[in-house]
Design a protein around this motif. Structure first.
Motif, PDB file in Angstrom:
ATOM      1  N   CYS A 209      48.218  36.461  34.940  1.00  0.00           N
ATOM      2  CA  CYS A 209      48.127  37.384  36.126  1.00  0.00           C
ATOM      3  C   CYS A 209      49.583  37.224  36.772  1.00  0.00           C
ATOM      4  CB  CYS A 209      47.108  36.617  37.179  1.00  0.00           C
ATOM      5  SG  CYS A 209      47.838  34.989  37.673  1.00  0.00           S
TER       6      CYS A 209
ATOM      7  N   LYS B 217      44.577  33.691  39.547  1.00  0.00           N
ATOM      8  CA  LYS B 217      45.072  34.374  40.865  1.00  0.00           C
ATOM      9  C   LYS B 217      46.239  33.527  41.487  1.00  0.00           C
ATOM     10  CE  LYS B 217      42.211  37.803  40.579  1.00  0.00           C
ATOM     11  NZ  LYS B 217      42.595  39.111  40.335  1.00  0.00           N
TER      12      LYS B 217
ATOM     13  N   HIS C  49      51.860  38.409  40.713  1.00  0.00           N
ATOM     14  CA  HIS C  49      51.703  38.397  42.287  1.00  0.00           C
ATOM     15  C   HIS C  49      53.133  38.837  42.504  1.00  0.00           C
ATOM     16  CE1 HIS C  49      50.594  37.799  46.277  1.00  0.00           C
ATOM     17  NE2 HIS C  49      51.453  36.581  46.272  1.00  0.00           N
TER      18      HIS C  49
END
Length: 963
Positions: A334, A454, A336
């Motif tokens: 993931c 996440k 971010h």
């Protein structure tokens, strides 16, 4: 008049759009996927890498980058720089030659292809060469470094011939008995080194004429047992002391045949550098203005990373790379992005990262070519990547180079299957061969449950939350000092006692009970464990309220990390969601046992699995993308289904897709309160009103959550985004953004609006009544569905004072859209990613200023911009190097096993013109190429040298004039 005014308004809006929006793919970050060729130009100080997909990439000083792509879908097998020029030649495995140049345009260099030529016939030995079966193919062509009239021709069968170009005859024969792999002519011209397929190398004296029957020295560096081939050999002198000897390969076949090693021998120091992936090629950088001094750095290109060794510092430490960093040291799961990091936090993260890098050399980066003309970054940006091994890596994404800043590991909190000291690459005293592990690529995860799914970082408070594959949610705080502490888990039972559901997936991670010492940096202090331990699918942090909310395929929860207690747990399972009870790892149940146990068993037997890892990172990335695609429903043909009601019996309807905090109006239009919003895969939206105690009672009184609203979209499409717009129609500011004077306060006077983004449409509701106001259908128009969405500010490229908020949208077709706010109208649309590239679409992340990143391979991010103002791209200038007439060109090194390079002491202008003529004629036919190369050697004898050069060309060997 009305129609005329409308046309004028549209023209005005079109001009504004041109000032706000503009699509560009700007730069590729990371390590090239499947590299196949390497070369270095000492005069230009540029590094070039070719790949199996036909890409050619050039790198110089940090920020100096160029990229080209061949039209042919063929692997680049060789790259050669022309001497003292900004030109280079590439050879592909389809037998084609390509000419490239760095051409200056408006003060910036561009990499352009200027010509191409295909050699006749397939790659291999020419059919008219009668001696091919006796001698095999030409393995190497090298010029005598002190006598340009002599050329060394090395044949695969082992024989080497020194050919005199002036006398048109062979002056010396060197009859090696083993298959030849590579040769190296020493700088004094008196000796030739040859390496062979049996792991031996020989030293031959080449003074005089005739045949030398025995080598002056013959050695098998790693013993009397059968060894693998030494594919490349280089020997370089030092001003004081013995020379450096570099050998690639040669390991004992039975015990260490799977190792990828380069041996460096200097005086009494002998080290076998052990890499975790296959060696593509290497070269050595030398000191001095003419690059003929002592060796200073060893540059090694392996299949998964670039490693640079400092040869002038004791212990030969690694020099940290400012680019070409392997993003996929562990597979990326993931990402971010956080824009505009405050300086104080930036410095604290850098300081924590510096403590992790003390083992690196203090030497500056040795490749310094070109000038970086890119303007300084207007702000400090972070890209955080989560990985399969439970690490989170912080990257400086402000400019062209994606630079590593800090690495966080979450594995220390948990008890995993990792075995202490389970590393076969650690060298022990007296071990032979003297291995030393180098490089950071390690695709193996000790426990797949550690995988990060996440990430959410608050740039103002220093709080970070990380969620993983086994339902674990860690809350961390940035600390400048080391700390020893115990992390206790709070269980969140998302099933809430529903007896009909039985979890069939993986178990939760066990938390260490004893205190753990955490180094300076982000340190965990709170942990939430979801039950069942399913993959966390949504995560949001509100540092001002000290709350974190999380969601899985079973429901969502709200956690107070100041009081370390659950505030809310809500089950969203539908009675038909039995598939949600099977974790992603249970569907590939061998991941936990077979994969991990196989790795352990193989490691214990001291035979690594390195040779099988070629596509492991790609497979993990593909599996992650397929899981996400499965959770969001498998793809249908784009126009096969318009908007239609979905059945509530569809699988994963309870999966939580998005979570959102907002201070807005829920109960009435005169009182705004904190709230939590959750959207599910079944088109449901849940809103909760939050009651926070006063600041002075925050640590004692509990936070409460009360159901306030619930929306069910009629078409039941998955909800992928929720945004609340204030009275001015602007998105609400981030937590603590107003407190730090970086955003204006939200307008609480006018009516707020709720924007619900599903896969198929954008729908606006008024608050607090939640009545539908307007909508924009996407699937009904072109059949595409929303896969990624973000809120961005688009500043005008013409006026610093003007800008607009908008939604950045990526669809399952790979198209990018910008949707205006608050009007919810499509503004622009651009094709970006191939719709077949499920991994790329699933990996996309947007920034707050109209840029984005997505994976084009397991090891590379493509950066793009939708903003006309915010564009980060390389702007570099490379000029032709100046050289005093009559000076000697530096000794070149072979750019790969069995590849010949050529040095010349002739006049520079003659060399340059000769090389240019070769390429000009190469555009006509290969016979002209042959003749011109022969003429550049100043004489040839067709019956012998012609066949040799033909054989070298057909066998993939290119004779070049310098760099």
């Amino acid at each position: 008049m009305k129609r005329f005014r409308r046309h004028g308004q549209e023209s005005h809006r079109d001009r504004i759009k041109q000032e706000l929006y503009g699509f560009n793919k700007t730069v590729e970050h990371g390590f090239p996927h499947q590299p196949s060729a390497l070369v270095f130009s000492p005069s230009l100080q540029l590094l070039a890498i070719g790949t199996r997909s036909g890409a050619i990439k050039l790198y110089g000083a940090p920020g100096v980058e160029f990229m080209g792509l061949h039209d042919e879908n063929a692997a680049v097998t060789q790259v050669h720089f022309l001497p003292q020029q900004v030109d280079l030649v590439t050879l592909l495995d389809d037998n084609s030659l390509h000419m490239w140049t760095l051409r200056a345009h408006h003060g910036v260099s561009e990499l352009l292809e200027t010509g191409r030529f295909t050699l006749t016939g397939p790659p291999g030995l020419p059919e008219d060469y009668g001696g091919r079966r006796i001698l095999e193919h030409v393995e190497s062509l090298q010029e005598n470094p002190v006598n340009p009239l002599q050329v060394l021709i090395g044949y695969g069968r082992g024989i080497m011939v020194i050919w005199d170009l002036e006398r048109h005859s062979a002056v010396k024969h060197i009859p090696a008995t083993q298959q030849l792999e590579s040769v190296w002519w020493t700088e004094d011209g008196g000796h030739v080194l040859s390496s062979h397929s049996d792991g031996s190398y020989c030293r031959w004296m080449v003074a005089g004429e005739g045949t030398q029957s025995e080598p002056e020295k013959s050695e098998v560096p790693y013993g009397h047992f059968p060894c693998k081939a030494i594919s490349k050999i280089i020997q370089l002198p030092t001003e004081q002391g013995p020379p450096f000897l570099f050998l690639s390969g040669g390991m004992p076949r039975a015990s260490y045949g799977d190792r990828h090693c380069i041996s460096v021998i200097h005086s009494k120091t002998h080290v076998a550098l052990d890499f975790t992936s296959r060696i593509i090629d290497f070269f050595v950088i030398r000191d001095g203005p003419d690059h003929t001094g002592d060796p200073s750095a060893l540059v090694v290109l392996v299949e998964e990373e670039l490693v640079v060794i400092d040869l002038q510092t004791e212990g030969w430490p690694v020099i940290q790379t400012p680019y070409l960093v392997p993003l996929h040291c562990s597979a990326i799961t993931c990402s971010h992005h956080v824009s505009a990091i405050p300086l104080k936090m930036w410095e604290r993260v850098l300081s924590a990262g510096a403590l992790q890098n003390t083992h690196y050399s203090k030497k500056p980066w040795p490749i310094t070519g070109g000038q970086n003309l890119s303007p300084d970054a207007p702000q400090r940006d972070l890209l955080l990547t989560g990985h399969e091994d439970g690490t989170v890596r912080f990257w400086d994404a402000s400019g062209v180079c994606l630079y590593p800043m800090y690495k966080l590991s979450t594995a220390g909190v948990f008890l995993t299957d990792a075995e202490p000291n389970d590393n076969m690459n650690q060298c022990t005293e007296g071990e032979w061969p003297p291995f030393r592990k180098v490089g950071c690529f390690d695709p193996y995860s000790d426990d797949p449950r550690l995988g990060v799914q996440k990430i959410h970082l608050c740039k103002y408070s220093g709080y970070l939350t990380v969620a993983g594959t086994a339902g674990q949610i860690l809350v961390l705080e940035l600390n400048d000092e080391a700390a020893e502490q115990t992390v206790e888990a709070t269980v969140a039972d998302l099933l809430q006692g529903q007896e009909s559901f039985r979890w069939k997936g993986h178990t939760r991670l066990e938390v260490r009970e004893e205190p753990v010492t955490f180094p300076p940096g982000f340190q965990p202090f709170a942990l939430v464990q979801c039950q069942p331990p399913a993959v966390v699918t949504a995560l949001t942090l509100h540092s001002e309220w000290k709350l974190v909310t999380f969601g899985t395929s079973h429901g969502f929860g709200l956690y107070d990390y100041q009081q370390k207690s659950n505030v809310l747990v809500r089950c969203t399972l539908n009675p038909s969601d039995q598939l949600a009870m099977e974790g992603p790892l249970s569907r590939v149940k061998s991941i936990k046992k077979s994969l991990r146990q196989s790795f352990r068993r193989i490691r214990r037997s001291r035979v690594s699995l390195r040779k099988h890892h070629v596509n492991s990172a790609a497979k993990v990335q593909e599996a992650n993308a397929r899981l996400e695609a499965e959770l969001a429903e498998m793809e249908l043909a784009p126009v096969q289904r318009k908007i239609e009601a979905r059945s509530s019996d569809d699988s994963f309807t309870g999966l939580v897709r998005t979570l959102y905090f907002a201070d807005t109006f829920l109960s009435d239009s005169s009182h705004h309160t904190p709230s939590l919003w959750a959207g599910t895969n079944g088109g449901s939206v849940f809103a909760y009103q939050l009651r926070l105690p006063p600041v002075e009672r925050r640590s004692e009184d509990p936070v409460s959550a009360h159901p306030a609203k619930e929306i069910q979209l009629m078409h039941r499409a998955p909800v992928v985004g929720i945004v609340v717009l204030d009275g001015h129609g602007s998105p609400l500011p981030e937590p603590l953004e107003v407190a730090h004077d970086l955003a204006r306060s939200a307008d609480m006077q006018g009516c707020h609006q709720l924007l619900v983004i599903s896969e198929e449409q954008f729908k606006v509701f008024t608050l607090p009544k939640v009545s539908a106001k307007m909508k924009l259908k996407l699937t009904a128009i072109d059949g595409s569905r929303v896969r990624r969405v973000g809120v961005a500010w688009f500043g005008s490229s013409r006026s610093e004072d003007y800008g607009e908020s908008g939604l950045t949208v990526l669809t399952n077709q790979g198209d990018l859209h910008v949707v205006s706010l608050p009007g919810v109208k499509l503004q622009v649309q651009y094709p970006c990613i191939r719709r077949e590239d499920v991994s790329g679409i699933a990996s996309c992340v947007f920034t707050k200023h109209g840029q984005g990143f997505y994976l084009i391979s397991p090891s590379e991010f493509e950066r793009f911009s939708l903003s006309a103002r915010c564009v980060v791209e390389p702007r570099s200038l490379v000029e032709v190097p100046s050289q005093t007439p009559g000076t000697t060109l530096p000794r070149a090194q072979p750019d790969g096993p069995s590849v010949a390079h050529r040095n010349s002491t002739r006049d520079t202008d003659d060399v340059e013109s000769s090389a240019r003529r070769v390429m000009e004629h190469a555009l006509l036919n290969d016979e002209t190429v042959l003749q011109e190369i022969q003429k550049s050697l100043e004489g040839y004898q067709p019956t012998f040298l012609e066949n040799n050069v033909k054989s070298a060309l057909a066998g993939g060997k290119v004779l070049t004039n310098g760099d």
